[in-house]
Design a protein around this motif. Structure first.
Motif, mmCIF file in Angstrom:
data_model
loop_
_atom_site.group_PDB
_atom_site.id
_atom_site.type_symbol
_atom_site.label_atom_id
_atom_site.label_comp_id
_atom_site.label_asym_id
_atom_site.label_seq_id
_atom_site.Cartn_x
_atom_site.Cartn_y
_atom_site.Cartn_z
ATOM 1 N N GLU A 3 0.971 -1.243 0.179
ATOM 2 C CA GLU A 3 -0.408 0.136 0.068
ATOM 3 C C GLU A 3 1.226 1.412 -0.055
ATOM 4 O OE1 GLU A 3 -3.039 1.936 2.414
ATOM 5 O OE2 GLU A 3 -2.424 0.772 3.837
ATOM 6 N N ILE A 4 0.289 2.029 -1.064
ATOM 7 C CA ILE A 4 1.523 3.398 -0.818
ATOM 8 C C ILE A 4 0.723 4.475 0.151
ATOM 9 C CG2 ILE A 4 1.792 5.190 -2.380
ATOM 10 C CD1 ILE A 4 1.622 3.858 -4.695
ATOM 11 N N ARG A 5 1.435 4.804 1.193
ATOM 12 C CA ARG A 5 0.866 5.750 1.789
ATOM 13 C C ARG A 5 1.268 7.236 1.964
ATOM 14 N NH1 ARG A 5 2.622 3.570 7.438
ATOM 15 N NH2 ARG A 5 1.413 5.041 8.746
ATOM 16 N N LYS A 6 0.576 8.039 1.614
ATOM 17 C CA LYS A 6 0.867 9.274 0.876
ATOM 18 C C LYS A 6 1.661 10.726 2.437
ATOM 19 C CE LYS A 6 -2.874 9.638 -2.275
ATOM 20 N NZ LYS A 6 -3.785 9.739 -2.586
ATOM 21 N N TYR A 7 1.292 11.814 2.519
ATOM 22 C CA TYR A 7 2.378 12.261 3.357
ATOM 23 C C TYR A 7 0.567 13.109 3.944
ATOM 24 C CZ TYR A 7 7.425 11.200 2.007
ATOM 25 O OH TYR A 7 8.003 11.088 2.686
ATOM 26 N N PRO A 8 0.463 13.613 4.947
ATOM 27 C CA PRO A 8 -0.773 14.478 4.979
ATOM 28 C C PRO A 8 -0.666 15.686 5.006
ATOM 29 C CG PRO A 8 1.097 13.347 7.104
ATOM 30 C CD PRO A 8 1.573 13.715 6.094
ATOM 31 N N VAL A 9 -0.001 16.739 4.113
ATOM 32 C CA VAL A 9 -0.059 17.828 3.974
ATOM 33 C C VAL A 9 -1.186 18.496 4.260
ATOM 34 C CG1 VAL A 9 0.584 19.600 1.909
ATOM 35 C CG2 VAL A 9 1.552 16.764 1.434
ATOM 36 N N GLY A 10 -0.992 19.378 4.604
ATOM 37 C CA GLY A 10 -2.451 20.097 4.898
ATOM 38 C C GLY A 10 -3.014 19.641 6.273
ATOM 39 N N ILE A 11 -3.157 18.587 6.779
ATOM 40 C CA ILE A 11 -3.523 17.832 7.945
ATOM 41 C C ILE A 11 -2.989 18.188 9.108
ATOM 42 C CG2 ILE A 11 -4.804 16.100 8.696
ATOM 43 C CD1 ILE A 11 -5.208 14.397 5.580
ATOM 44 N N GLN A 12 -3.358 18.777 10.032
ATOM 45 C CA GLN A 12 -3.379 19.236 11.329
ATOM 46 C C GLN A 12 -3.762 18.429 12.463
ATOM 47 O OE1 GLN A 12 -2.868 23.365 11.952
ATOM 48 N NE2 GLN A 12 -1.282 23.317 9.211
ATOM 49 N N THR A 13 -4.537 17.918 12.025
ATOM 50 C CA THR A 13 -5.080 16.805 13.469
ATOM 51 C C THR A 13 -4.220 15.387 13.402
ATOM 52 O OG1 THR A 13 -7.459 16.635 11.580
ATOM 53 C CG2 THR A 13 -7.867 18.187 14.180
ATOM 54 N N PHE A 14 -4.253 14.907 14.487
ATOM 55 C CA PHE A 14 -3.669 13.866 14.789
ATOM 56 C C PHE A 14 -4.442 12.381 14.143
ATOM 57 C CE2 PHE A 14 -2.200 9.991 18.330
ATOM 58 C CZ PHE A 14 -1.424 9.545 16.681
ATOM 59 N N SER A 15 -5.955 12.613 15.085
ATOM 60 C CA SER A 15 -6.749 11.898 14.414
ATOM 61 C C SER A 15 -7.060 11.496 12.907
ATOM 62 C CB SER A 15 -7.921 12.337 15.329
ATOM 63 O OG SER A 15 -8.649 13.568 15.101
ATOM 64 N N GLU A 16 -7.206 12.295 12.009
ATOM 65 C CA GLU A 16 -7.319 12.523 11.121
ATOM 66 C C GLU A 16 -6.454 11.568 10.126
ATOM 67 O OE1 GLU A 16 -8.773 15.283 7.367
ATOM 68 O OE2 GLU A 16 -8.456 15.923 9.113
ATOM 69 N N ILE A 17 -5.233 12.427 10.623
ATOM 70 C CA ILE A 17 -3.886 11.013 10.185
ATOM 71 C C ILE A 17 -3.899 9.867 10.707
ATOM 72 C CG2 ILE A 17 -0.944 11.607 10.349
ATOM 73 C CD1 ILE A 17 -1.548 14.188 10.410
ATOM 74 N N ARG A 18 -4.159 9.374 11.753
ATOM 75 C CA ARG A 18 -4.436 8.024 12.132
ATOM 76 C C ARG A 18 -5.748 7.043 11.289
ATOM 77 N NH1 ARG A 18 -0.485 5.511 12.765
ATOM 78 N NH2 ARG A 18 -1.450 3.761 14.202
ATOM 79 N N GLU A 19 -6.918 8.038 11.624
ATOM 80 C CA GLU A 19 -7.866 7.189 10.989
ATOM 81 C C GLU A 19 -7.860 6.805 9.074
ATOM 82 O OE1 GLU A 19 -11.043 9.938 12.050
ATOM 83 O OE2 GLU A 19 -11.086 9.212 14.073
ATOM 84 N N ARG A 20 -7.154 7.643 8.306
ATOM 85 C CA ARG A 20 -6.456 7.965 7.345
ATOM 86 C C ARG A 20 -5.663 7.173 6.634
ATOM 87 N NH1 ARG A 20 -8.885 13.253 4.570
ATOM 88 N NH2 ARG A 20 -11.240 13.501 5.450
ATOM 89 N N ASN A 21 -4.503 6.802 7.874
ATOM 90 C CA ASN A 21 -3.570 5.719 7.478
ATOM 91 C C ASN A 21 -2.210 6.525 6.930
ATOM 92 O OD1 ASN A 21 -2.039 3.517 8.050
ATOM 93 N ND2 ASN A 21 -2.386 3.018 5.834
ATOM 94 N N TYR A 22 -2.368 8.000 7.009
ATOM 95 C CA TYR A 22 -1.095 9.078 6.819
ATOM 96 C C TYR A 22 0.228 8.686 7.195
ATOM 97 C CZ TYR A 22 -4.914 11.969 3.998
ATOM 98 O OH TYR A 22 -4.864 12.399 2.905
ATOM 99 N N ILE A 23 1.189 9.144 7.188
ATOM 100 C CA ILE A 23 2.434 8.627 6.746
ATOM 101 C C ILE A 23 2.744 9.515 8.539
ATOM 102 C CG2 ILE A 23 5.136 9.050 6.750
ATOM 103 C CD1 ILE A 23 4.801 7.951 3.883
#
Length: 68
Positions: A3-23
């Motif tokens: 799976e290719i994981r993306k960088y969380p560009v512009g996302i500043q909430t920890f929970s959203e990064i974890r839920e969407r499986n970003y790096i």
């Protein structure tokens, strides 16, 4: 295929990064240092776009009990 994981560009909430499986670079060691030293206030002096808001969001999630 992996799976290719993306960088969380512009996302500043920890929970959203974890839920969407970003790096995410884990910074919980800093949290353990802050708690262990008994700091009452933490001043995060970093340049723009260095994750200050994201770190604050991670601390917020930690104290809500969402440690996953």
């Amino acid at each position: 295929m992996a799976e290719i994981r993306k960088y969380p560009v512009g996302i500043q909430t920890f929970s959203e990064i974890r839920e969407r499986n970003y790096i995410y670079v884990d910074k919980t060691q800093y949290l353990a240092d802050f708690i262990g030293n008994g700091y009452k206030y933490i001043f995060l002096s970093r340049p723009r776009r260095f994750g200050k808001s994201l770190f604050a969001s991670m601390i917020h999630s930690y104290y809500e009990g969402r440690k996953e």
